[in-house]
Design an enzyme around this catalytic site. Sequence first.
Site, PDB file in Angstrom:
ATOM      1  CG  ASN A   9      -1.747   1.254   1.340  1.00 44.77           C
ATOM      2  OD1 ASN A   9      -1.786   2.047   0.402  1.00 44.77           O
ATOM      3  ND2 ASN A   9      -2.406   1.437   2.468  1.00 44.77           N
ATOM      4  CE  LYS A  11      -0.203   3.460   4.663  1.00 40.77           C
ATOM      5  NZ  LYS A  11      -0.092   3.626   6.103  1.00 40.77           N
ATOM      6  CG  HIS A  96      -5.860   2.121   5.351  1.00 38.91           C
ATOM      7  ND1 HIS A  96      -5.389   3.098   6.208  1.00 38.91           N
ATOM      8  CD2 HIS A  96      -4.828   1.267   5.145  1.00 38.91           C
ATOM      9  CE1 HIS A  96      -4.126   2.837   6.492  1.00 38.91           C
ATOM     10  NE2 HIS A  96      -3.759   1.728   5.861  1.00 38.91           N
ATOM     11  CD  GLU A  98      -2.989   5.788   6.475  1.00 44.63           C
ATOM     12  OE1 GLU A  98      -3.060   5.743   5.232  1.00 44.63           O
ATOM     13  OE2 GLU A  98      -2.029   5.319   7.125  1.00 44.63           O
ATOM     14  CD  GLU A 168      -3.265  -1.929   7.617  1.00 49.00           C
ATOM     15  OE1 GLU A 168      -2.262  -2.246   6.994  1.00 49.00           O
ATOM     16  OE2 GLU A 168      -3.827  -0.828   7.486  1.00 49.00           O
ATOM     17  N   GLY A 174       2.746   3.039  10.558  1.00 47.48           N
ATOM     18  CA  GLY A 174       3.677   4.130  10.295  1.00 47.48           C
ATOM     19  C   GLY A 174       4.421   4.614  11.529  1.00 47.48           C
ATOM     20  CB  SER A 213       5.623  -0.946  12.100  1.00 50.53           C
ATOM     21  OG  SER A 213       5.168   0.388  12.287  1.00 50.53           O
ATOM     22  N   GLY A 235       5.090   1.708   4.615  1.00 48.96           N
ATOM     23  CA  GLY A 235       6.401   2.336   4.418  1.00 48.96           C
ATOM     24  C   GLY A 235       7.427   1.453   3.723  1.00 48.96           C
TER      25      GLY A 235
HETATM   26  P1  13P Z   1       3.221   0.872   7.658  1.00 49.54           P
HETATM   27  O1  13P Z   1       3.756  -0.427   7.124  1.00 49.54           O
HETATM   28  O2  13P Z   1       3.924   2.076   7.113  1.00 49.54           O
HETATM   29  O3  13P Z   1       3.111   0.872   9.140  1.00 49.54           O
HETATM   30  O4  13P Z   1       1.713   1.009   7.092  1.00 49.54           O
HETATM   31  C1  13P Z   1       0.821  -0.026   7.272  1.00 49.54           C
HETATM   32  C2  13P Z   1      -0.404   0.271   6.507  1.00 49.54           C
HETATM   33  O5  13P Z   1      -1.161   1.135   6.842  1.00 49.54           O
HETATM   34  C3  13P Z   1      -0.644  -0.521   5.301  1.00 49.54           C
HETATM   35  O6  13P Z   1      -1.943  -0.319   4.832  1.00 49.54           O
END
Ligand code: 13P
Length: 251
Positions: A9, A11, A96, A98, A168, A174, A213, A235
């Site tokens: 992902n 983002k 998600h 976010e 998640e 993140g 993460s 990330g």
């Molecule tokens: P990170 O791997 O950056 O923590 O993000 C996870 C995520 O939100 C994947 O959708």
Amino acid sequence: MRRALVAANWKMHGNRVFVKELVSGIMPALSGGVNGVDIVICPPFPYLQMVDALISGGEVVLGAQDISTHECGAYTGEVSGSMLADFRVRYVIVGHSERRTIMAESDQVVVAKFEAAQRDSLVPVLCVGETLDERDQDMAEQVVSRQLAAIVDKCGVSVFNRAVVAYEPVWAIGTGRSASVQQAQDMHAAIRRLIALHDDEVAQSLQVIYGGSVSPENAPELFAQPDIDGGLIGGASLNADLFVRICKSVS
Ligand code: 13P
């Protein structure tokens, strides 16, 4: 035996130069596939066509990060499932954290997006997970149960035959602070149990992946857990070497 799934992902990251370099870095190692692993890349909408061209002919498939609840019409800025399917998109992330928090998407909106994805034969990757506050109050399972129930109550449990669930925990996204292997495994087992209350067969075949993460360092142990079927990578998916190592760490 469930197949594993690792999805990138991205983002809202990247530009054309970055995307070309990243996918060109990934493909030599992944285009032939990794044994027993479904590999998905979810770029931002404008780069779908470019990524599709760069991955074509290989085993890696395309996913999207969002979908409209509507099929077509006067919905400025929205992208429908049929448009995504037109670009050979196979998976779409829904719910998600976010989008649940920043875009204020309710469980009802998430259900509508889940349904929209399946209407156009896309596989929804349903994200569920609790905030740090909710975990501290011992409410993690309750929150995930509510998020899953929103789908089951409206659509029935059989829709999970054509879906992926991504656990998640919001506090792990993140932050560099992954859930511990035990915390993640416990929640994945809980998710499977919640689905099994309705249908055990659906629960046993459901791919439940972990996000938050994930790195090449923690991936092997996370993915070795009995109820963790892969990962949704944020990330680390923006670095070809890290993403390839994570994909290859599925045992
Ligand atoms: P990170 O791997 O950056 O923590 O993000 C996870 C995520 O939100 C994947 O959708």
